[in-house]
Design a protein around this motif. Structure first.
Motif, PDB file in Angstrom:
ATOM      1  N   MET A  50      39.190  29.151   1.068  1.00 55.35           N
ATOM      2  CA  MET A  50      40.412  29.957   1.053  1.00 55.35           C
ATOM      3  C   MET A  50      41.530  29.278   0.271  1.00 55.35           C
ATOM      4  N   ARG A  51      42.239  30.063  -0.509  1.00 59.46           N
ATOM      5  CA  ARG A  51      43.421  29.554  -1.210  1.00 59.46           C
ATOM      6  C   ARG A  51      44.652  30.300  -0.715  1.00 59.46           C
ATOM      7  N   LYS A  52      45.809  29.651  -0.843  1.00 62.65           N
ATOM      8  CA  LYS A  52      47.051  30.408  -0.668  1.00 62.65           C
ATOM      9  C   LYS A  52      47.756  30.344  -2.010  1.00 62.65           C
ATOM     10  N   THR A  67      27.410  18.632   4.605  1.00 61.53           N
ATOM     11  CA  THR A  67      27.018  19.618   3.595  1.00 61.53           C
ATOM     12  C   THR A  67      25.675  19.231   2.976  1.00 61.53           C
ATOM     13  N   THR A  68      25.544  17.939   2.639  1.00 62.58           N
ATOM     14  CA  THR A  68      24.308  17.507   1.979  1.00 62.58           C
ATOM     15  C   THR A  68      23.151  17.479   2.979  1.00 62.58           C
ATOM     16  N   ALA A  69      23.426  16.999   4.198  1.00 61.28           N
ATOM     17  CA  ALA A  69      22.362  16.948   5.220  1.00 61.28           C
ATOM     18  C   ALA A  69      21.832  18.351   5.501  1.00 61.28           C
ATOM     19  N   ARG A  85      44.808  11.845  -7.744  1.00 54.76           N
ATOM     20  CA  ARG A  85      43.682  11.379  -6.921  1.00 54.76           C
ATOM     21  C   ARG A  85      42.345  11.895  -7.484  1.00 54.76           C
ATOM     22  N   ARG A  86      42.351  13.127  -7.952  1.00 55.42           N
ATOM     23  CA  ARG A  86      41.109  13.693  -8.503  1.00 55.42           C
ATOM     24  C   ARG A  86      40.669  12.855  -9.713  1.00 55.42           C
ATOM     25  N   LYS A  87      41.676  12.479 -10.531  1.00 52.31           N
ATOM     26  CA  LYS A  87      41.382  11.678 -11.719  1.00 52.31           C
ATOM     27  C   LYS A  87      40.817  10.308 -11.302  1.00 52.31           C
ATOM     28  N   THR A 147      37.889  11.768   3.846  1.00 55.03           N
ATOM     29  CA  THR A 147      37.626  13.071   3.218  1.00 55.03           C
ATOM     30  C   THR A 147      36.250  13.055   2.566  1.00 55.03           C
ATOM     31  N   VAL A 148      35.971  12.000   1.814  1.00 50.28           N
ATOM     32  CA  VAL A 148      34.680  11.936   1.123  1.00 50.28           C
ATOM     33  C   VAL A 148      33.532  11.912   2.134  1.00 50.28           C
ATOM     34  N   ILE A 149      33.699  11.138   3.212  1.00 52.12           N
ATOM     35  CA  ILE A 149      32.612  11.096   4.216  1.00 52.12           C
ATOM     36  C   ILE A 149      32.416  12.490   4.816  1.00 52.12           C
ATOM     37  N   SER A 150      33.514  13.100   5.272  1.00 51.82           N
ATOM     38  CA  SER A 150      33.295  14.365   5.991  1.00 51.82           C
ATOM     39  C   SER A 150      32.962  15.520   5.051  1.00 51.82           C
ATOM     40  N   ALA A 151      33.436  15.463   3.798  1.00 52.56           N
ATOM     41  CA  ALA A 151      33.073  16.539   2.860  1.00 52.56           C
ATOM     42  C   ALA A 151      31.635  16.384   2.392  1.00 52.56           C
ATOM     43  N   GLY A 152      31.145  15.146   2.378  1.00 53.72           N
ATOM     44  CA  GLY A 152      29.850  14.907   1.748  1.00 53.72           C
ATOM     45  C   GLY A 152      28.670  14.809   2.679  1.00 53.72           C
ATOM     46  N   TYR A 153      28.905  14.422   3.945  1.00 58.18           N
ATOM     47  CA  TYR A 153      27.714  14.085   4.734  1.00 58.18           C
ATOM     48  C   TYR A 153      27.000  15.313   5.293  1.00 58.18           C
ATOM     49  N   PRO A 194      27.928  27.665  -4.915  1.00 57.58           N
ATOM     50  CA  PRO A 194      27.813  26.916  -3.649  1.00 57.58           C
ATOM     51  C   PRO A 194      28.780  25.742  -3.579  1.00 57.58           C
ATOM     52  N   PHE A 195      29.210  25.255  -4.753  1.00 59.74           N
ATOM     53  CA  PHE A 195      30.147  24.123  -4.791  1.00 59.74           C
ATOM     54  C   PHE A 195      31.533  24.593  -5.229  1.00 59.74           C
ATOM     55  N   SER A 196      31.832  25.890  -5.067  1.00 56.99           N
ATOM     56  CA  SER A 196      33.028  26.484  -5.651  1.00 56.99           C
ATOM     57  C   SER A 196      32.898  26.378  -7.179  1.00 56.99           C
ATOM     58  N   GLY A 255      44.105  14.132   2.075  1.00 64.28           N
ATOM     59  CA  GLY A 255      42.905  13.873   1.262  1.00 64.28           C
ATOM     60  C   GLY A 255      42.665  14.973   0.234  1.00 64.28           C
ATOM     61  N   LEU A 256      41.748  14.698  -0.697  1.00 62.06           N
ATOM     62  CA  LEU A 256      41.590  15.548  -1.882  1.00 62.06           C
ATOM     63  C   LEU A 256      41.380  17.038  -1.565  1.00 62.06           C
ATOM     64  N   ILE A 257      40.637  17.344  -0.529  1.00 66.95           N
ATOM     65  CA  ILE A 257      40.332  18.764  -0.271  1.00 66.95           C
ATOM     66  C   ILE A 257      41.595  19.564   0.004  1.00 66.95           C
ATOM     67  N   PRO A 277      24.473  28.647   1.320  1.00 69.49           N
ATOM     68  CA  PRO A 277      25.641  27.896   0.830  1.00 69.49           C
ATOM     69  C   PRO A 277      26.446  27.458   2.046  1.00 69.49           C
ATOM     70  N   ASN A 278      26.138  26.270   2.550  1.00 67.16           N
ATOM     71  CA  ASN A 278      26.650  25.936   3.892  1.00 67.16           C
ATOM     72  C   ASN A 278      28.171  25.812   3.967  1.00 67.16           C
ATOM     73  N   ALA A 279      28.828  25.439   2.841  1.00 67.78           N
ATOM     74  CA  ALA A 279      30.302  25.491   2.841  1.00 67.78           C
ATOM     75  C   ALA A 279      30.658  26.931   2.456  1.00 67.78           C
ATOM     76  N   PHE A 280      30.516  27.823   3.405  1.00 67.86           N
ATOM     77  CA  PHE A 280      30.348  29.249   3.098  1.00 67.86           C
ATOM     78  C   PHE A 280      31.649  30.026   2.896  1.00 67.86           C
ATOM     79  N   SER A 334      46.621  25.833  -3.934  1.00 66.19           N
ATOM     80  CA  SER A 334      46.812  25.438  -2.528  1.00 66.19           C
ATOM     81  C   SER A 334      45.778  26.088  -1.626  1.00 66.19           C
ATOM     82  N   LYS A 335      45.505  25.432  -0.502  1.00 70.59           N
ATOM     83  CA  LYS A 335      44.496  25.958   0.419  1.00 70.59           C
ATOM     84  C   LYS A 335      45.147  26.872   1.459  1.00 70.59           C
ATOM     85  N   GLY A 336      44.340  27.806   2.010  1.00 65.37           N
ATOM     86  CA  GLY A 336      44.869  28.817   2.920  1.00 65.37           C
ATOM     87  C   GLY A 336      45.076  28.302   4.347  1.00 65.37           C
TER      88      GLY A 336
HETATM   89  C1  HEM Z   1      25.328  20.257  -0.833  1.00 62.69           C
HETATM   90  C2  HEM Z   1      26.415  19.544  -0.594  1.00 62.69           C
HETATM   91  C3  HEM Z   1      27.822  20.022  -0.835  1.00 62.69           C
HETATM   92  C4  HEM Z   1      28.332  21.295  -0.825  1.00 62.69           C
HETATM   93  C5  HEM Z   1      27.596  22.596  -0.551  1.00 62.69           C
HETATM   94  C6  HEM Z   1      29.751  21.184  -1.122  1.00 62.69           C
HETATM   95  C7  HEM Z   1      30.608  22.260  -1.245  1.00 62.69           C
HETATM   96  C8  HEM Z   1      31.942  22.151  -1.595  1.00 62.69           C
HETATM   97  C9  HEM Z   1      32.837  23.266  -1.779  1.00 62.69           C
HETATM   98  C10 HEM Z   1      32.460  24.729  -1.616  1.00 62.69           C
HETATM   99  C11 HEM Z   1      34.051  22.762  -2.107  1.00 62.69           C
HETATM  100  C12 HEM Z   1      35.335  23.543  -2.352  1.00 62.69           C
HETATM  101  C13 HEM Z   1      36.120  23.558  -1.068  1.00 62.69           C
HETATM  102  C14 HEM Z   1      37.398  24.343  -1.158  1.00 62.69           C
HETATM  103  O1  HEM Z   1      37.722  24.926  -2.193  1.00 62.69           O
HETATM  104  O2  HEM Z   1      38.112  24.345  -0.165  1.00 62.69           O
HETATM  105  C15 HEM Z   1      33.942  21.322  -2.122  1.00 62.69           C
HETATM  106  C16 HEM Z   1      34.976  20.465  -2.398  1.00 62.69           C
HETATM  107  C17 HEM Z   1      34.886  19.099  -2.294  1.00 62.69           C
HETATM  108  N1  HEM Z   1      33.745  18.364  -2.049  1.00 62.69           N
HETATM  109 FE1  HEM Z   1      31.899  19.105  -1.779  1.00 62.69          FE
HETATM  110  N2  HEM Z   1      30.057  19.866  -1.277  1.00 62.69           N
HETATM  111  C18 HEM Z   1      28.916  19.125  -1.120  1.00 62.69           C
HETATM  112  C19 HEM Z   1      28.792  17.744  -1.216  1.00 62.69           C
HETATM  113  C20 HEM Z   1      29.836  16.877  -1.437  1.00 62.69           C
HETATM  114  C21 HEM Z   1      29.697  15.439  -1.538  1.00 62.69           C
HETATM  115  C22 HEM Z   1      28.367  14.673  -1.472  1.00 62.69           C
HETATM  116  C23 HEM Z   1      30.958  14.935  -1.687  1.00 62.69           C
HETATM  117  C24 HEM Z   1      31.394  13.498  -1.860  1.00 62.69           C
HETATM  118  C25 HEM Z   1      30.583  12.536  -2.211  1.00 62.69           C
HETATM  119  C26 HEM Z   1      31.884  16.064  -1.692  1.00 62.69           C
HETATM  120  C27 HEM Z   1      33.252  15.962  -1.802  1.00 62.69           C
HETATM  121  C28 HEM Z   1      34.101  17.037  -2.002  1.00 62.69           C
HETATM  122  C29 HEM Z   1      35.521  16.897  -2.225  1.00 62.69           C
HETATM  123  C30 HEM Z   1      36.301  15.591  -2.209  1.00 62.69           C
HETATM  124  C31 HEM Z   1      36.019  18.191  -2.437  1.00 62.69           C
HETATM  125  C32 HEM Z   1      37.457  18.584  -2.774  1.00 62.69           C
HETATM  126  C33 HEM Z   1      37.602  18.686  -4.287  1.00 62.69           C
HETATM  127  C34 HEM Z   1      38.992  19.110  -4.742  1.00 62.69           C
HETATM  128  O3  HEM Z   1      39.642  19.900  -4.063  1.00 62.69           O
HETATM  129  O4  HEM Z   1      39.406  18.656  -5.815  1.00 62.69           O
HETATM  130  N3  HEM Z   1      31.163  17.220  -1.543  1.00 62.69           N
HETATM  131  N4  HEM Z   1      32.635  20.973  -1.816  1.00 62.69           N
END
Ligand code: HEM
Length: 519
Positions: free
Chosen positions: A395-397, A323-325, A151-153, A315-321, A456-458, A139-141, A389-392, A124-126
């Protein structure tokens, strides 16, 4: 995820609550906090009691805990304060944020125990995700349990498997070509200027195309009926609202947040968001062709109801746009600061691609296999994400206790934080940590490093689902940019102040000069 432009303009003027009201609210909430704090301490016990060794950390008494909140209120010094704590307290420390103690893990070994755990009770998230929940709903995050698992599957199967990832190369190529055209026009006067906005538009175009089957301009047409509104500014305003709440934790209390002008926008955003996703179905095909249909079709065809489609698409738009930009922006910055690495990347790009133009015809398409040959560029991407690592902060609970060592058990119901730069800039893991040294990611180097020393991506089962997608997108755009231009900058890394705007964002965008190559 959507705001109305004329409302947001009003927010700019009032910019939060006045100082007097803030102080009133602060006093009120401090009292509430105190009561909650005492109750919580009595009920849950805490880490200090469960572990048989003292856990260090700043401000471990009530007043200190308020001081911690205030220490983090200044966005300009937020990251520095965390860096100081990470360097000072080592592998584990506890920070009191008002009533809530957060245990920070700051060593690869401890991170592996948490992030590598397959126990859903550790998923779980904090509390800091609370404002994000209002936008992403389930959403997935932010989701957990069976919902997260299924959903992850589903997303992995429909969106992130190898063959689908390869099919996105079409989108990456096309959007990179649009970006090149924009940059060529922008820099033809030879002037130094920022390109942050262009990076954001590029990445948002990729994400809206993938998630909704639409480019940004088409998205704006759908919301065109709402005056003074465009998607990019709506997304940015959403982010501002989330940050305001996280940086002012008393705004996490819903009754207080409702008094804040930005809170109205969140409701509007939510309503418009749903309407928008529903409308987007009418605009695109049935999803059979990856190039015209978006994720929303794939999810709908897989039996996900409209609310679920809404949650996951946004979720996908805001998680992906962003961070990558932001990563692409910093990659280009580091390459501008280090012409030797820029040249090395360019040479390997020139060796792989013969086409002069890169955008003129089908021959100039960058295929996935070609990307895998750009080894130095890939190391530069990795080193960029280590330094930036921009998603810097994640947090989990945890809902079940977690044993880190024989004498160190984190109790159930603890918020556990991970400040990623604390790991990435630890000189014991990365000597001269502030220096840009892509060779740290040569195979012989990485094989000697703990796998959780680079996150950087967890990592583990909840690792970013889009990490390969992001790397492919960044590499495609950079390959095209380096083939076309030489990049330089007058900005200095020491002068870049990073703000904690959910992702790390430079206070003032860096300047670049792009000069067209003579091929
Ligand atoms: C350089 C680019 C990116 C970085 C640095 C990044 C970083 C991260 C990190 C640190 C997490 C874990 C978040 C947490 O534990 O709370 C995460 C989760 C996630 N990211 Fe990214 N991300 C990037 C790009 C993307 C892209 C392009 C997508 C979608 C196309 C995406 C979709 C997601 C989703 C859906 C999760 C949740 C996964 C789950 O909890 O199962 N991210 N990302």
């Amino acid at each position: 995820m959507f705001f109305v432009g004329n409302i947001t303009n009003g927010v700019g003027q009032s910019e939060g609550i006045t100082a007097t009201v803030q102080w009133f609210l602060l006093t009120l909430t401090s009292s509430l906090i105190l009561i909650q704090f005492l109750q919580k301490r009595i009920k849950d016990g805490n880490l200090q009691e469960k572990s048989r060794r003292p856990i260090p950390g700043p401000g471990q008494h009530f007043l200190g805990s308020l001081a911690n909140i205030f220490a983090l209120r200044n966005p300009r010094t937020f990251v520095k304060v965390f860096e100081k704590w990470a360097a000072k307290y080592g592998p584990i420390y506890e920070v009191q944020f008002g009533p809530v103690p957060v245990t920070f893990l700051n060593s690869p070994q401890y991170l592996q125990k948490l992030l590598g755990s397959n126990d859903q009770n550790h998923f779980s998230k904090g509390f800091a995700y609370e404002p994000l929940r209002e936008y992403w709903k389930g959403g997935l995050i932010v989701s957990t349990g069976e919902k997260w698992k299924s959903r992850r599957k589903l997303l992995t199967k429909h969106m992130f498997k190898y063959s689908t990832l390869q099919s996105y190369m079409k989108i990456f190529n096309r959007e990179s070509c649009h970006l090149l055209t924009t940059l060529e026009e922008m820099y033809k006067d030879g002037q130094s200027k920022p390109m942050e906005h262009e990076m954001m538009s590029f990445s948002l175009n990729v994400m809206t195309k993938v998630a909704l089957g639409l480019r940004l301009a088409e998205v704006d047409k759908i919301i065109g009926e709402i005056p003074n509104t465009d998607f990019l500014s709506l997304v940015n305003k959403t982010k501002e609202a989330m940050c305001t709440r996280i940086l002012n934790p008393w705004l996490l209390f819903k009754p207080i947040w409702r008094l804040h002008p930005l809170s109205k926008l969140t409701e509007i955003a939510s309503v418009l968001g749903r309407r928008f996703v529903a409308e987007s179905f009418k605009w695109v095909g049935n999803g059979a062709d990856d190039d015209t249909g978006g994720l929303q079709h794939l999810l709908k065809n897989a039996g996900v109801e409209l609310d679920g489609v809404y949650e996951e698409s946004l979720t996908v738009i805001s998680a992906g746009y962003e961070t990558t930009a932001s990563s692409l922006h910093f990659l280009l910055f580091f390459l501008a600061l280090h012409p030797n690495h820029q040249e090395q990347c360019r040479q390997e790009i020139d060796a792989v691609f013969e086409d002069v133009d890169f955008c003129s015809n089908s021959q100039s398409f960058i295929h996935y296999d070609a990307l895998t040959q750009l080894k130095h560029l890939e190391m530069c991407v990795s080193e960029t994400l280590r330094l930036h690592p921009n998603a810097f902060l994640i947090m989990r609970k945890i809902e079940a206790e977690l044993e880190l060592d024989e004498d160190l058990i984190i109790p159930a119901n603890t918020n556990v934080g991970i400040f990623i730069p604390g790991i990435h800039k630890n000189p014991e893991l990365y000597p001269n940590p502030e220096e840009f040294i892509p060779e740290r990611f040569l195979k012989e180097e990485t094989s000697n490093r703990h796998p959780y020393a680079y996150i950087p991506f967890s990592a583990g089962p909840r690792k970013c689902i889009g990490y390969k997608f992001a790397i492919m997108e960044m590499m495609t755009a950079t390959a095209k940019i380096l083939r076309h231009f030489h990049i330089s900058t007058n900005s200095k890394i020491e002068e870049v102040v990073l703000l904690p705007h959910i992702t790390l964002t430079p206070e003032k965008p860096m300047d670049f000069v792009l000069t067209k190559r003579k091929l």
